[in-house]
Design a protein around this motif. Structure first.
Motif, short mmCIF file in Angstrom:
data_model
loop_
_atom_site.label_atom_id
_atom_site.label_comp_id
_atom_site.label_asym_id
_atom_site.label_seq_id
_atom_site.Cartn_x
_atom_site.Cartn_y
_atom_site.Cartn_z
N GLN A 102 0.83 -1.20 0.00
CA GLN A 102 0.00 0.00 0.00
C GLN A 102 0.87 1.25 0.00
O GLN A 102 0.60 2.21 -0.74
CB GLN A 102 -0.91 -0.01 1.23
CG GLN A 102 -1.96 1.10 1.19
CD GLN A 102 -2.75 1.16 2.49
OE1 GLN A 102 -2.90 0.14 3.18
NE2 GLN A 102 -3.25 2.33 2.81
N LEU A 103 1.92 1.23 0.81
CA LEU A 103 2.82 2.38 0.89
C LEU A 103 3.49 2.63 -0.46
O LEU A 103 3.58 3.77 -0.92
CB LEU A 103 3.88 2.12 1.97
CG LEU A 103 4.85 3.23 2.30
CD1 LEU A 103 4.11 4.48 2.74
CD2 LEU A 103 5.82 2.79 3.39
N THR A 169 1.46 0.77 15.11
CA THR A 169 0.52 -0.21 14.55
C THR A 169 0.07 0.24 13.17
O THR A 169 0.32 1.36 12.75
CB THR A 169 -0.72 -0.36 15.44
OG1 THR A 169 -1.26 0.94 15.65
CG2 THR A 169 -0.37 -1.02 16.75
N PHE A 170 -0.64 -0.62 12.49
CA PHE A 170 -1.09 -0.29 11.15
C PHE A 170 -2.53 -0.76 10.98
O PHE A 170 -2.87 -1.90 11.32
CB PHE A 170 -0.19 -0.96 10.12
CG PHE A 170 -0.71 -0.91 8.71
CD1 PHE A 170 -0.92 0.32 8.09
CD2 PHE A 170 -0.99 -2.07 8.01
CE1 PHE A 170 -1.40 0.38 6.79
CE2 PHE A 170 -1.47 -2.02 6.72
CZ PHE A 170 -1.68 -0.80 6.10
N THR A 175 -9.99 -2.76 6.63
CA THR A 175 -10.68 -2.57 7.91
C THR A 175 -11.26 -1.16 7.96
O THR A 175 -12.42 -0.95 8.31
CB THR A 175 -9.71 -2.76 9.09
OG1 THR A 175 -8.88 -3.86 8.79
CG2 THR A 175 -10.44 -2.97 10.38
N ASP A 176 -10.41 -0.19 7.62
CA ASP A 176 -10.83 1.21 7.68
C ASP A 176 -10.01 1.99 6.65
O ASP A 176 -8.93 2.50 6.97
CB ASP A 176 -10.59 1.75 9.10
CG ASP A 176 -11.15 3.15 9.27
OD1 ASP A 176 -11.53 3.77 8.25
OD2 ASP A 176 -11.18 3.63 10.41
N PRO A 177 -10.52 2.05 5.41
CA PRO A 177 -9.72 2.62 4.32
C PRO A 177 -9.18 4.02 4.62
O PRO A 177 -8.00 4.28 4.41
CB PRO A 177 -10.71 2.67 3.14
CG PRO A 177 -11.78 1.71 3.48
CD PRO A 177 -11.86 1.64 4.96
N ALA A 182 -4.78 7.65 5.73
CA ALA A 182 -4.31 8.78 6.53
C ALA A 182 -3.03 8.42 7.27
O ALA A 182 -2.11 9.23 7.38
CB ALA A 182 -5.39 9.22 7.51
N GLN A 183 -2.97 7.19 7.73
CA GLN A 183 -1.81 6.79 8.51
C GLN A 183 -0.54 6.73 7.65
O GLN A 183 0.55 7.01 8.13
CB GLN A 183 -2.06 5.42 9.14
CG GLN A 183 -1.03 5.09 10.18
CD GLN A 183 -1.25 3.72 10.77
OE1 GLN A 183 -2.15 2.98 10.36
NE2 GLN A 183 -0.43 3.39 11.73
#
Lengths: 319, 280
Positions: A102-103, A169-170, A175-177, A182-183
């Motif tokens: 994803q990153l 954590t990630f 789970t929560d797009p 944002a993270q």
């Protein structure tokens, strides 16, 4: 022999070479494997226990036999057991991989959406002030290591905005797009920075090349608007080197951003390699390094094939 | 050589690059000779975390060591590792590339496949693997960076060497009895200097970057020897109280890399007229 066939034939050969290199490299580490596995407790073993353990892990056999055993395991998806996590290496890797993937994707999106327009802008205003500004920025961007960018971002966020990016954590994407994106946004900007600079430079030079081609002159002389010439006639061809560069860069990113993941305390593939190395978990080092090299090779192969598909002139011989 | 330097100095980015490299070499030499404002390892216990001042130009760190002196020695350390590793990679890569092209056939296949295997690892990963085996340290950093860049030089040399090999003047030299060694060095190597010089300069920029990255992770130069990457890493927990400890190493790392990148780009412009108008 056509380039594609040659490329496909050497691929397994290189992969085999990579596996031999990784295997031998780990065996070059000073000290025997049992001491490495058990640490100080290895001193408590009786010679018989040692032999039993060695036979259990197969390390009493000659090195080529060990390699063949390991290689057979690889084909069955068995990369061994990680001593830090007490889980199969492949399981640990697959837990970490989604974050890295994803990153990498986010950084690439940032790099392309900033780099291509800037490169096109600079090329269409060749040698004018806006071109020079873009070129200076791109040069600076390319010369700034990502850990410098990362630290500066954290500094600016914490001092001027009183904000500390979530660390440790990630949240998985599914789970929560929003929280997940944002993270990773600041790490992605960090990684995308130098990447965007390279994209800018390469799209500028590719665009300049294409703009001097005959067919672009034809388009201009038949009265196409400057905008249409740039976006419809020139850009598609100028994008070929951009695709190649982005692909190779993406392959690097998939290997885990060791330093950036360290700065932002993200549990990705890069952190995993680093932890495996510093804590001497050799099965994990071996597995992750092989996994990363494999990804890197596959992405590079795809990039080369895409290159051939996009530019039919390159079919024979090596670049 | 002199001609190259003067045209480099006339090139706008070449001039800036050369000035930066010059300053860094000066800092490195002064750092080696011990001509730093303060002893980089000495702890000035009452002057801990002092902001930049007349006495401590770039401030002091948590232990009261002078940041400016430490940066000078850090630059020396970075330059030493960068130059040593790139020198090894250039020599090894050139030999492999030349012999690959010259011998051809099976040797070419073997050499280049081995290089392909090395290129299959992202650079930092290969470096980490080597560090995992040998343990961190200055020599390990040099070896790691050298091994990472050898295949790149081998490729840079092999391509042009292959086409030079086909040229008439090489045939001619062989016909009237020049030895292999003479043809390789005189006719092939000398003609490869231009692409090599560009590659060396750009590789130096990458070596500086990799060295800073490795020492940032604590896997490069080991304390107490100052290194730019480690200084930056150590500044993290203090950045709100002592931002100068972060800013100066960050800028020092960046400028050094910039200097070599600018020079490399300028060299490419000068040595290869085709790219003159394109490169940013």
């Amino acid at each position: 022999m056509s380039y594609v066939v040659q490329r496909l034939l050497t691929f397994p050969l290189i992969l085999l070479g990579v596996s031999i290199l990784v295997f031998v490299a780990i065996r070059l580490v000073p000290g025997d494997a049992i001491t490495a596995m058990l640490g100080t407790e290895a001193g408590l073993l009786t010679p018989v226990q040692r032999e039993t353990l060695a036979a259990y892990f197969g390390i009493d056999q000659p090195i080529w036999a060990q390699y063949l055993r390991w290689l057979t395991g690889l084909f069955q998806g068995d990369l061994g057991i990680s001593s830090i996590y007490g889980k199969p290496v492949l399981t640990v890797i697959l837990e970490r991989f989604p974050l890295t993937l994803q990153l990498s994707l986010m950084s690439m999106v940032i790099a392309l959406s900033v780099g291509v327009p800037l490169g096109v802008l600079a090329a269409s205003r060749n040698e004018r002030p806006s071109d020079l500004v873009v070129r200076v920025l791109a040069m600076l961007g390319q010369s700034t290591p990502n850990f410098v960018v990362g630290i500066l971002i954290i500094y600016v966020l914490s001092v001027f905005f009183g904000f500390v990016p979530a660390m440790g954590t990630f949240t998985p994407l599914f789970t929560d797009p929003l929280a997940s994106i944002a993270q990773l946004i600041f790490p992605a900007i960090t990684l995308g920075f130098a990447f965007a600079a390279s994209v800018t430079r390469i799209s500028r030079s590719a665009m300049l090349d294409v703009l001097s081609d005959d067919y672009v002159r034809t388009a201009r002389s038949k009265g196409a608007s400057p905008m249409s010439v740039i976006w419809h006639h020139a850009l598609p061809n100028a994008l070929i080197p951009v695709v190649t560069l982005s692909g190779v860069e993406f392959g690097y990113l998939l290997g885990g951003a060791v330093i950036v993941e360290q700065i932002f305390a993200l549990p990705g593939l890069g952190r995993l390699v680093l932890d495996a190395i510093t804590q001497r978990d050799y099965a994990l080092v071996q597995g992750t390094v092989l996994f990363i090299a494999f990804n890197f090779l596959v992405v590079n192969l795809l990039v080369d094939l895409a290159y051939v598909a996009l530019d039919p002139r390159i079919r024979i011989g090596r670049r | 050589m002199g001609k190259m330097m003067s045209s480099l100095f006339r090139h706008p980015s070449g001039r800036i690059g050369l000035v930066i490299i010059g300053l860094y070499l000066l800092a490195a030499i002064l750092g080696t000779l011990g001509l730093t404002p303060h002893d980089p390892l000495k702890l000035f216990a009452i002057d801990r975390l002092k902001a930049p001042s007349q006495t401590y130009w770039f401030g002091t760190d948590l232990l009261g060591r002078d940041a400016f002196s430490r940066l000078m020695v850090g630059i020396r350390q970075s330059m030493l590792i960068a130059f040593a590793s790139v020198a090894i990679a250039t020599i090894a890569g050139t030999i492999i590339g030349l012999l690959s092209a010259w011998w051809g056939g099976i040797w070419d296949g073997i050499f280049m496949r081995v290089m392909d295997v090395l290129l299959a690892f992202p650079a930092i990963l290969l470096a980490l693997l080597i560090i995992a085996i040998v343990g961190p340290g200055t020599m390990t950093s040099v070896a790691a960076i050298a091994i990472v860049y050898t295949p790149i030089f081998a490729r840079v040399v092999r391509g042009p060497a292959l086409s030079l090999k086909q040229r008439d003047f090489v045939d001619a030299a062989r016909t009237f009895g020049s030895s292999q060694g003479y043809v390789l060095t005189r006719h092939l190597l000398l003609n490869l200097v231009a692409p090599l010089v560009v590659q060396v300069t750009l590789a130096l920029a990458w070596a500086l970057l990799t060295e800073a990255g490795l020492s940032f992770l604590g896997l490069g130069t080991q304390p107490p020897t100052p290194s730019l990457g480690l200084m930056l890493a150590e500044s993290r927990n203090l950045m709100t109280h002592a931002p100068w400890l972060m800013i100066f190493p960050a800028v020092t790392i960046m400028l050094g890399i910039l200097g070599f990148n600018l020079t490399g780009d300028a060299l490419r412009d000068i040595l290869d007229p085709r790219t003159q108008r394109r490169e940013a």
